[in-house]
Design a protein around this motif. Structure first.
Motif, PDB file in Angstrom:
ATOM      1  N   THR A 185       4.026 -18.112   7.564  1.00  0.00           N
ATOM      2  CA  THR A 185       4.847 -16.900   7.786  1.00  0.00           C
ATOM      3  C   THR A 185       5.327 -16.204   6.402  1.00  0.00           C
ATOM      4  OG1 THR A 185       5.986 -17.535   9.778  1.00  0.00           O
ATOM      5  CG2 THR A 185       6.871 -15.708   8.904  1.00  0.00           C
ATOM      6  N   ARG A 186       4.951 -15.038   6.176  1.00  0.00           N
ATOM      7  CA  ARG A 186       5.487 -14.250   5.028  1.00  0.00           C
ATOM      8  C   ARG A 186       6.424 -13.198   5.045  1.00  0.00           C
ATOM      9  NH1 ARG A 186      -0.094 -12.922   1.965  1.00  0.00           N
ATOM     10  NH2 ARG A 186       1.392 -11.885   0.543  1.00  0.00           N
ATOM     11  N   ASP A 187       7.204 -12.768   4.359  1.00  0.00           N
ATOM     12  CA  ASP A 187       8.116 -11.755   4.367  1.00  0.00           C
ATOM     13  C   ASP A 187       7.431 -10.562   3.732  1.00  0.00           C
ATOM     14  OD1 ASP A 187      10.285 -13.288   5.209  1.00  0.00           O
ATOM     15  OD2 ASP A 187      10.713 -13.805   3.134  1.00  0.00           O
ATOM     16  N   LEU A 188       7.466  -9.384   4.562  1.00  0.00           N
ATOM     17  CA  LEU A 188       6.707  -8.187   3.884  1.00  0.00           C
ATOM     18  C   LEU A 188       8.078  -7.191   3.831  1.00  0.00           C
ATOM     19  CD1 LEU A 188       4.107  -7.351   6.898  1.00  0.00           C
ATOM     20  CD2 LEU A 188       4.028  -8.853   4.977  1.00  0.00           C
ATOM     21  N   PRO A 189       7.880  -6.017   2.841  1.00  0.00           N
ATOM     22  CA  PRO A 189       8.715  -5.274   2.371  1.00  0.00           C
ATOM     23  C   PRO A 189       9.260  -4.563   3.410  1.00  0.00           C
ATOM     24  CG  PRO A 189       6.895  -5.087   1.127  1.00  0.00           C
ATOM     25  CD  PRO A 189       6.464  -5.856   2.026  1.00  0.00           C
ATOM     26  N   GLY A 239      13.773  -6.991   7.389  1.00  0.00           N
ATOM     27  CA  GLY A 239      13.287  -8.787   7.754  1.00  0.00           C
ATOM     28  C   GLY A 239      12.229  -8.832   8.536  1.00  0.00           C
ATOM     29  N   ILE A 240      11.219  -8.067   7.733  1.00  0.00           N
ATOM     30  CA  ILE A 240       9.943  -8.245   8.439  1.00  0.00           C
ATOM     31  C   ILE A 240       9.234  -9.478   8.309  1.00  0.00           C
ATOM     32  CG2 ILE A 240       7.810  -7.047   8.909  1.00  0.00           C
ATOM     33  CD1 ILE A 240       9.175  -4.151   7.951  1.00  0.00           C
ATOM     34  N   LYS A 241       8.833 -10.189   9.141  1.00  0.00           N
ATOM     35  CA  LYS A 241       8.045 -11.403   8.836  1.00  0.00           C
ATOM     36  C   LYS A 241       6.764 -11.455   9.660  1.00  0.00           C
ATOM     37  CE  LYS A 241      11.939 -14.284   8.254  1.00  0.00           C
ATOM     38  NZ  LYS A 241      12.020 -14.584   6.891  1.00  0.00           N
ATOM     39  N   ALA A 242       5.519 -11.808   8.920  1.00  0.00           N
ATOM     40  CA  ALA A 242       4.370 -11.708   9.533  1.00  0.00           C
ATOM     41  C   ALA A 242       3.753 -13.012   9.430  1.00  0.00           C
ATOM     42  CB  ALA A 242       3.527 -10.606   8.850  1.00  0.00           C
ATOM     43  N   THR A 243       2.623 -13.052  10.416  1.00  0.00           N
ATOM     44  CA  THR A 243       1.896 -14.410  10.278  1.00  0.00           C
ATOM     45  C   THR A 243       0.298 -14.122  10.663  1.00  0.00           C
ATOM     46  OG1 THR A 243       1.975 -16.739  10.890  1.00  0.00           O
ATOM     47  CG2 THR A 243       2.419 -15.096  12.578  1.00  0.00           C
ATOM     48  N   CYS A 244      -0.263 -15.124  10.509  1.00  0.00           N
ATOM     49  CA  CYS A 244      -1.701 -15.154  11.183  1.00  0.00           C
ATOM     50  C   CYS A 244      -2.263 -16.395  11.296  1.00  0.00           C
ATOM     51  CB  CYS A 244      -2.594 -14.390   9.834  1.00  0.00           C
ATOM     52  SG  CYS A 244      -2.716 -15.410   8.341  1.00  0.00           S
ATOM     53  N   SER A 270     -17.148  -9.005  -4.853  1.00  0.00           N
ATOM     54  CA  SER A 270     -15.695  -9.445  -4.772  1.00  0.00           C
ATOM     55  C   SER A 270     -14.532  -8.497  -4.882  1.00  0.00           C
ATOM     56  CB  SER A 270     -15.535 -10.754  -5.317  1.00  0.00           C
ATOM     57  OG  SER A 270     -15.458 -10.809  -6.693  1.00  0.00           O
ATOM     58  N   ASP A 271     -13.430  -8.492  -4.279  1.00  0.00           N
ATOM     59  CA  ASP A 271     -12.298  -7.782  -4.611  1.00  0.00           C
ATOM     60  C   ASP A 271     -11.024  -8.524  -4.339  1.00  0.00           C
ATOM     61  OD1 ASP A 271     -11.009  -5.552  -5.199  1.00  0.00           O
ATOM     62  OD2 ASP A 271     -11.115  -4.612  -3.102  1.00  0.00           O
ATOM     63  N   ASP A 272     -10.165  -8.136  -5.069  1.00  0.00           N
ATOM     64  CA  ASP A 272      -8.621  -8.652  -4.793  1.00  0.00           C
ATOM     65  C   ASP A 272      -8.264  -8.221  -3.508  1.00  0.00           C
ATOM     66  OD1 ASP A 272      -8.972 -10.466  -7.152  1.00  0.00           O
ATOM     67  OD2 ASP A 272      -8.106  -8.700  -8.268  1.00  0.00           O
ATOM     68  N   ILE A 273      -7.224  -8.861  -2.975  1.00  0.00           N
ATOM     69  CA  ILE A 273      -6.628  -8.551  -1.880  1.00  0.00           C
ATOM     70  C   ILE A 273      -4.800  -8.252  -2.197  1.00  0.00           C
ATOM     71  CG2 ILE A 273      -5.712  -9.329   0.565  1.00  0.00           C
ATOM     72  CD1 ILE A 273      -7.625 -11.537   0.373  1.00  0.00           C
ATOM     73  N   PRO A 274      -4.468  -6.849  -1.931  1.00  0.00           N
ATOM     74  CA  PRO A 274      -3.315  -6.276  -2.132  1.00  0.00           C
ATOM     75  C   PRO A 274      -2.255  -7.056  -1.315  1.00  0.00           C
ATOM     76  CG  PRO A 274      -4.480  -4.723  -0.907  1.00  0.00           C
ATOM     77  CD  PRO A 274      -5.516  -5.647  -1.334  1.00  0.00           C
ATOM     78  N   ALA A 275      -1.040  -6.906  -1.599  1.00  0.00           N
ATOM     79  CA  ALA A 275      -0.024  -7.629  -0.802  1.00  0.00           C
ATOM     80  C   ALA A 275       0.206  -6.924   0.321  1.00  0.00           C
ATOM     81  CB  ALA A 275       1.435  -7.436  -1.541  1.00  0.00           C
ATOM     82  N   PRO A 276       0.282  -7.485   1.749  1.00  0.00           N
ATOM     83  CA  PRO A 276       0.469  -6.776   2.720  1.00  0.00           C
ATOM     84  C   PRO A 276       1.916  -6.103   3.081  1.00  0.00           C
ATOM     85  CG  PRO A 276       0.656  -9.157   3.205  1.00  0.00           C
ATOM     86  CD  PRO A 276       0.390  -8.850   1.764  1.00  0.00           C
ATOM     87  N   ILE A 277       1.460  -4.950   3.604  1.00  0.00           N
ATOM     88  CA  ILE A 277       2.918  -4.227   4.258  1.00  0.00           C
ATOM     89  C   ILE A 277       2.751  -3.811   5.529  1.00  0.00           C
ATOM     90  CG2 ILE A 277       3.009  -3.040   1.964  1.00  0.00           C
ATOM     91  CD1 ILE A 277       1.834  -0.562   2.741  1.00  0.00           C
ATOM     92  N   ALA A 278       3.994  -3.342   6.015  1.00  0.00           N
ATOM     93  CA  ALA A 278       3.926  -2.977   7.571  1.00  0.00           C
ATOM     94  C   ALA A 278       3.823  -1.428   7.547  1.00  0.00           C
ATOM     95  CB  ALA A 278       5.275  -3.378   8.048  1.00  0.00           C
ATOM     96  N   HIS A 279       3.361  -0.971   8.594  1.00  0.00           N
ATOM     97  CA  HIS A 279       3.171   0.510   8.859  1.00  0.00           C
ATOM     98  C   HIS A 279       3.846   0.374  10.741  1.00  0.00           C
ATOM     99  CE1 HIS A 279       0.072   2.135   5.973  1.00  0.00           C
ATOM    100  NE2 HIS A 279       1.103   2.034   5.537  1.00  0.00           N
ATOM    101  N   LEU A 280       4.295   1.649  10.868  1.00  0.00           N
ATOM    102  CA  LEU A 280       4.764   1.828  12.143  1.00  0.00           C
ATOM    103  C   LEU A 280       3.458   2.667  12.839  1.00  0.00           C
ATOM    104  CD1 LEU A 280       6.473   2.038  14.823  1.00  0.00           C
ATOM    105  CD2 LEU A 280       7.396   4.203  13.640  1.00  0.00           C
TER     106      LEU A 280
END
Length: 223
Positions: free
Chosen positions: A212-216, A202-207, A114-124
């Motif tokens: 919906t969660r805010d990304l850096p 103001g990046i917002k992501a969902t799945c 098992s492994d922990d999940i890091p906080a998601p970020i946005a890439h271009l």
């Protein structure tokens, strides 16, 4: 002669059993390393079992440790899928056995970690650095969500953001619904002088089945 024939028969039987075992493929649907038996703590995990030697209806999945919990199997074609959850596993492996439904004999046993999940970020797009050549920036078409230094690949998508670019010649602030870069934004990047910083705020992501969660914020400097 009879002993020799018996020996050959045993060898063939052993080879067949090994071939059946080796023909069973097991993976976590949401792990990008398909050869890596890894489950993610507090994440979405779907163990998938595919075999050329057995029908999906002929096998049973059975966790051997209390640290691994699985849901009700779903069969689609040649693949059996189950929701899975590591339960306080620490660094210990979690064993999963595949059994023959009729004989209840173990066909194969594998160990998941098992492994922990890091906080998601946005890439271009494919850009992973805070600075990039203009031509490389213009070659990207969208923002995407990544989990840095992790094999977790649950399908998060950017649903909205604000594009900001400002320099001596002008600039723009553009609210965007979705994750694509519009032609007007690419034109702004094309005309901006080197050294200009592009900001995605103001990046917002969902799945699927997620809130919906805010990304850096994301900043990229044009080289």
């Amino acid at each position: 002669m009879s002993r020799f024939i018996l020996f050959i028969a045993l060898c063939v039987s052993s080879l067949c059993a090994r071939a059946q075992t080796d023909s069973i493929y097991i993976s976590n649907k949401w792990c990008s390393g398909k050869d890596t038996l890894l489950l993610f703590n507090a994440g979405n995990n779907v163990i998938q079992v595919y075999s050329k030697a057995f029908k999906s209806s002929d096998i049973i999945l059975k966790p051997l440790d209390k640290t691994l919990r699985i849901g009700k199997p779903e069969i689609k074609g040649d693949t059996t899928s189950v929701l899975a959850m590591p339960y306080h596993p620490g660094n210990k492996p979690m064993r999963l056995s595949i059994l023959n439904r009729k004989t209840k004999k173990v066909i194969k046993t594998v160990n998941f970690l098992s492994d922990d999940i890091p906080a998601p970020i946005a890439h271009l797009g494919k850009i992973q650095t805070p600075e990039a050549l203009r031509k490389d920036i213009l070659a990207q078409q969208a923002l995407k969500v990544v989990f840095p230094q992790s094999l977790y690949n649950y399908p998060y998508v950017v649903k909205q953001y604000t594009f900001n670019i400002h320099h001596a010649k002008g600039g723009a602030t553009v609210p965007v619904i979705g994750y694509y870069l519009a032609k007007g934004m690419l034109d702004e990047i094309k005309n901006a002088p080197a050294g200009t910083v592009i900001e995605f705020t103001g990046i917002k992501a969902t799945c699927p089945q997620c809130v919906t969660r805010d990304l850096p914020d994301l900043k990229i400097k044009i080289k």
